[in-house]
Write a protein that holds these residues in place. Structure first.
Motif, short mmCIF file in Angstrom:
data_model
loop_
_atom_site.label_atom_id
_atom_site.label_comp_id
_atom_site.label_asym_id
_atom_site.label_seq_id
_atom_site.Cartn_x
_atom_site.Cartn_y
_atom_site.Cartn_z
N UNK A 144 -5.65 -3.59 29.81
CA UNK A 144 -4.91 -2.41 29.38
C UNK A 144 -5.28 -2.03 27.95
N UNK A 145 -5.36 -3.02 27.05
CA UNK A 145 -5.63 -2.72 25.65
C UNK A 145 -7.07 -2.24 25.45
N UNK A 146 -8.04 -3.06 25.86
CA UNK A 146 -9.43 -2.69 25.67
C UNK A 146 -9.81 -1.47 26.47
N UNK A 147 -9.31 -1.38 27.71
CA UNK A 147 -9.62 -0.24 28.55
C UNK A 147 -9.05 1.06 28.00
N UNK A 148 -7.85 0.99 27.44
CA UNK A 148 -7.24 2.20 26.88
C UNK A 148 -8.04 2.72 25.69
N UNK A 149 -8.45 1.81 24.80
CA UNK A 149 -9.24 2.24 23.64
C UNK A 149 -10.57 2.83 24.10
N UNK A 150 -11.21 2.18 25.08
CA UNK A 150 -12.50 2.69 25.56
C UNK A 150 -12.34 4.06 26.22
N UNK A 151 -11.29 4.24 27.00
CA UNK A 151 -11.10 5.53 27.67
C UNK A 151 -10.80 6.63 26.67
N UNK A 152 -10.13 6.31 25.56
CA UNK A 152 -9.93 7.31 24.51
C UNK A 152 -11.28 7.74 23.94
N UNK A 153 -12.19 6.76 23.77
CA UNK A 153 -13.50 7.06 23.22
C UNK A 153 -14.32 7.94 24.14
N UNK A 154 -14.31 7.65 25.43
CA UNK A 154 -15.20 8.37 26.36
C UNK A 154 -14.50 9.50 27.10
N UNK A 155 -13.17 9.55 27.04
CA UNK A 155 -12.45 10.59 27.77
C UNK A 155 -12.78 11.99 27.28
N UNK A 172 -18.10 -0.40 32.19
CA UNK A 172 -16.84 -0.64 31.48
C UNK A 172 -15.64 -0.23 32.33
N UNK A 173 -15.73 0.94 32.95
CA UNK A 173 -14.62 1.42 33.76
C UNK A 173 -14.35 0.50 34.95
N UNK A 174 -15.41 0.06 35.61
CA UNK A 174 -15.23 -0.84 36.75
C UNK A 174 -14.71 -2.20 36.30
N UNK A 175 -15.24 -2.68 35.17
CA UNK A 175 -14.84 -4.01 34.69
C UNK A 175 -13.37 -4.02 34.26
N UNK A 176 -12.96 -3.05 33.46
CA UNK A 176 -11.56 -3.01 33.05
C UNK A 176 -10.65 -2.77 34.25
N UNK A 177 -11.11 -1.92 35.18
CA UNK A 177 -10.30 -1.59 36.34
C UNK A 177 -10.13 -2.73 37.32
N UNK A 178 -10.99 -3.74 37.27
CA UNK A 178 -10.83 -4.91 38.13
C UNK A 178 -10.24 -6.10 37.38
N UNK A 179 -10.57 -6.23 36.10
CA UNK A 179 -10.00 -7.33 35.31
C UNK A 179 -8.48 -7.28 35.31
N UNK A 180 -7.93 -6.08 35.36
CA UNK A 180 -6.47 -5.92 35.36
C UNK A 180 -5.81 -6.68 36.49
#
Length: 476
Positions: free
Chosen positions: A280-291, A383-391
Motif C-alpha cells: 500500500x505504501x510503496x505502491x501508492x507513492x509509485x502510482x502518484x508518480x506515474x498516474x 511495478x504495478x503487477x508486483x505491488x498488486x500481488x504483494x498486497x
C-alpha cells in the motif's frame, strides 16, 4: 525465504492450472470491455456535444461522473461479494454495465448522459474488485503473480485501440454506438461467466456497515472530485479545495468509526500485515508518480514540441507497448530477483527513463526518446503487477474480499493524485516560467523523483517479502 531453484525454473504452464488460466482470461476480457468504453469516450466528446446541443467542456463531466461512480462504490464491493457470492455480484455488475451502456446511447441530453455515466461507473466499481477477487480465490498462492498479470493483460490493450475505435464509430455510424457496442460484448461475457467461472456461496451473517460505506465512499469521492477539479484548467480552485477538505474530514471520521466497529467496510487492521502495508505504501507513492504521465506526455509533446494530437497519441502508445510486453516476463523476473530487488531496480528504471524523457528533444532524438518510453512502460508494468500481488502475500483467504476493496479504493485515489500533481506542476511552472518551456522538463523530473522515492522505500522490505507467491507448486 528466497525463491527456490525449482520455483525459478518451473515453466509457467506448471504454475497455472487450466481452471485458473481460464478464469483469469475471462475476467481479463471483461476488464477489456470496461476499459474500451472508458477510453473511447474522450475522442467522441466534440461530436457528442454538437449532437446534444452543449459543449465539450460540459460533456467532460461524463468522464468525471464515471470516475466518481467508480470511487464511491468500491469500498462496498468486497462486502457485497461476501454476502451474495462473487459470481452473482460480478454477473449483476455486468448486467448493470450493459443496461447503463444501452441507456447512455439513448440519452436525449447531457444531463441524462452524465447521470447514466455515474451509474456505469458504479457498475465498474463492482466489476473490477469482484473480478479480481474471483481470480484470487481460484488461484493458489504460487499462481497469483501469473494470474494477475493475465487479468490486466487485455485491459492494457484497450487504451491502445479505444481512442481509435471511438473516432471510427463516431465518424461512420455515430457516437451512440460507442455505448451500444458494449451490448454484444457484455452478453458474450455473461455467457462465459455463467458457463465457466467458479461460484462461491454468500454468507448471510453479519450486517452491512452502512455508516462506514457512506463515510468512506463519500470521502474518496470528495477527494477524487477535488483532485480532478484541481487538474482542470476551467474549474475554480475554491470548490476543489472545499471538496478536498470535506473528503479528508469524512475519511478521518471513517477511521474513528472503523476503530469502534467489529466489521468495518474497509478493514484497517489489514495494515498490520507487513506485506500489505508495504504494498500500500510503496505502491501508492509509485502510482502518484506515474498516474500523471498519461496526462503529462501528450501535453508536453503538443505544447512544447509542436506535435499534432494524432502524432502525440501515437507516441504515447509506446509505454503501453512496453507494459504489454512485460506481462509475459513479470513472473519470471520476480522469481529470479525477488520482490524487494525487482521493485527496487524497476523503480530506478522507471524514474531514470521518465527523467531522461523530460530532457530529450523527441523531434531530434526520436529513437532514443521512444526507447526511454518503452523502458518506462516496461518498468511501470512490473511495478504495478508486483505491488498488486504483494498486497495478498499474507492475506488469509477469508479476508481476500476486504483486502481487494481496500487496495483498489486507495489505488484509484492515488492515480487521481498523480494526475492532479502533473497538472499542478504544469500550471505552476507556466505561471513562473512564462513563455519558457523548461517547466515541462521540471515536471518530468519532479514525478521521476517521486518514483525514485518509491524505489528507495522498497529497501526497507525484508528479503523474504512475497516469497509465498514465488514458490513452485512442486516441492523443492
Amino acid at each position: 525465504m528466497p525463491p527456490t531453484a525449482a520455483a525459478v525454473g518451473a515453466p509457467p504452464s506448471e504454475r497455472l492450472s487450466p481452471q485458473t488460466r481460464r478464469t483469469a482470461w475471462i475476467v481479463s476480457s471483461i476488464f477489456f470491455v470496461e476499459q474500451l468504453d472508458a477510453t473511447s469516450v474522450a475522442s467522441a466528446l466534440p461530436a457528442m456535444a454538437a449532437d446534444l446541443n452543449t459543449d465539450a467542456v460540459t460533456l467532460s463531466a461524463t468522464i468525471t461522473a464515471y470516475l466518481l461512480g467508480l470511487t464511491i462504490l468500491i469500498p462496498l464491493s468486497g462486502r457485497l461479494a461476501e454476502r451474495y457470492g462473487d459470481k452473482q455480484v460480478f454477473a449483476g455488475a455486468i448486467w448493470l454495465f450493459l443496461a447503463s451502456s444501452i441507456a447512455c446511447g439513448l440519452a436525449p441530453n447531457a444531463t441524462f448522459l452524465i447521470a447514466l455515466r455515474f451509474i456505469q461507473g458504479m457498475a465498474g466499481a463492482l466489476m473490477a474488485p469482484v473480478g479480481r477477487l474471483i481470480v484470487l480465490r481460484a488461484a493458489a498462492k504460487h499462481e497469483i503473480v501469473e494470474a494477475m498479470a493475465l487479468v490486466i493483460l487485455l485491459a492494457m490493450i484497450a487504451p491502445m485501440v479505444g481512442p481509435f475505435l471511438g473516432g471510427l464509430l463516431t465518424t461512420y455510424v455515430g457516437w451512440r454506438w460507442i455505448f451500444w457496442i458494449n451490448g454484444p460484448l457484455c452478453l458474450a461475457a455473461l455467457w462465459l461467466v455463467w458457463r465457466f467461472l467458479p461460484a462461491t456461496g454468500g454468507r448471510k451473517d453479519g450486517a452491512f456497515d452502512l455508516r462506514g460505506t457512506a463515510l468512506s465512499g463519500l470521502g474518496f469521492a470528495g477527494l477524487t472530485w477535488g483532485l480532478i477539479a484541481l487538474a482542470d484548467a476551467h474549474a475554480q480552485t475554491g470548490p476543489a479545495v472545499a471538496a478536498l477538505v470535506a473528503g479528508l474530514l469524512l475519511l478521518g471520521a471513517y477511521v474513528r468509526h472503523a476503530r469502534r466497529t467489529a466489521e468495518p467496510v474497509l478493514a484497517l487492521d489489514l495494515l498490520k500485515l507487513r506485506s500489505f502495508r508495504d504494498a500500500m505504501a510503496g505502491g501508492s507513492v509509485f502510482r502518484i508518480a506515474v498516474g500523471g504521465v498519461p496526462f503529462l506526455l501528450p501535453v508536453t509533446l503538443q505544447q512544447r514540441d509542436g506535435y499534432s494530437p494524432l502524432e502525440a497519441g501515437l507516441v504515447v502508445l509506446i509505454p503501453a507497448v512496453g507494459g504489454f510486453a512485460m506481462k509475459f516476463f513479470s513472473g519470471k523476473i520476480l522469481r529470479r530477483a525477488g520482490y524487494r530487488t525487482g521493485l527496487f531496480l524497476h523503480g530506478l528504471l522507471a524514474a531514470a527513463c521518465l527523467a531522461a524523457a523530460g530532457l530529450v528533444p523527441p523531434r531530434d532524438l526520436l529513437p532514443f526518446y521512444a526507447a526511454l518510453l518503452l523502458g518506462f512502460g516496461w518498468a511501470r508494468s512490473l511495478q504495478m503487477n508486483a505491488y498488486g500481488t504483494l498486497a495478498y502475500a499474507d492475506v488469509a483467504r477469508p479476508r481476500l474480499a476486504a483486502a481487494t476493496s481496500f487496495f483498489l479504493a486507495v489505488q484509484n485515489l492515488t492515480v487521481a493524485v498523480g494526475v492532479a500533481a502533473a497538472a499542478l506542476l504544469l500550471k505552476s511552472g507556466a505561471a513562473i516560467d512564462g513563455a519558457g518551456t523548461a517547466f515541462y522538463s521540471w515536471a518530468h523530473l519532479a514525478l521521476a523523483a517521486i518514483a525514485l522515492a518509491s524505489a528507495i522505500m522498497t529497501l526497507s522490505m525484508p528479503a523474504s517479502a512475497g516469497s509465498a507467491l514465488l514458490q513452485s507448486k512442486r516441492p523443492s
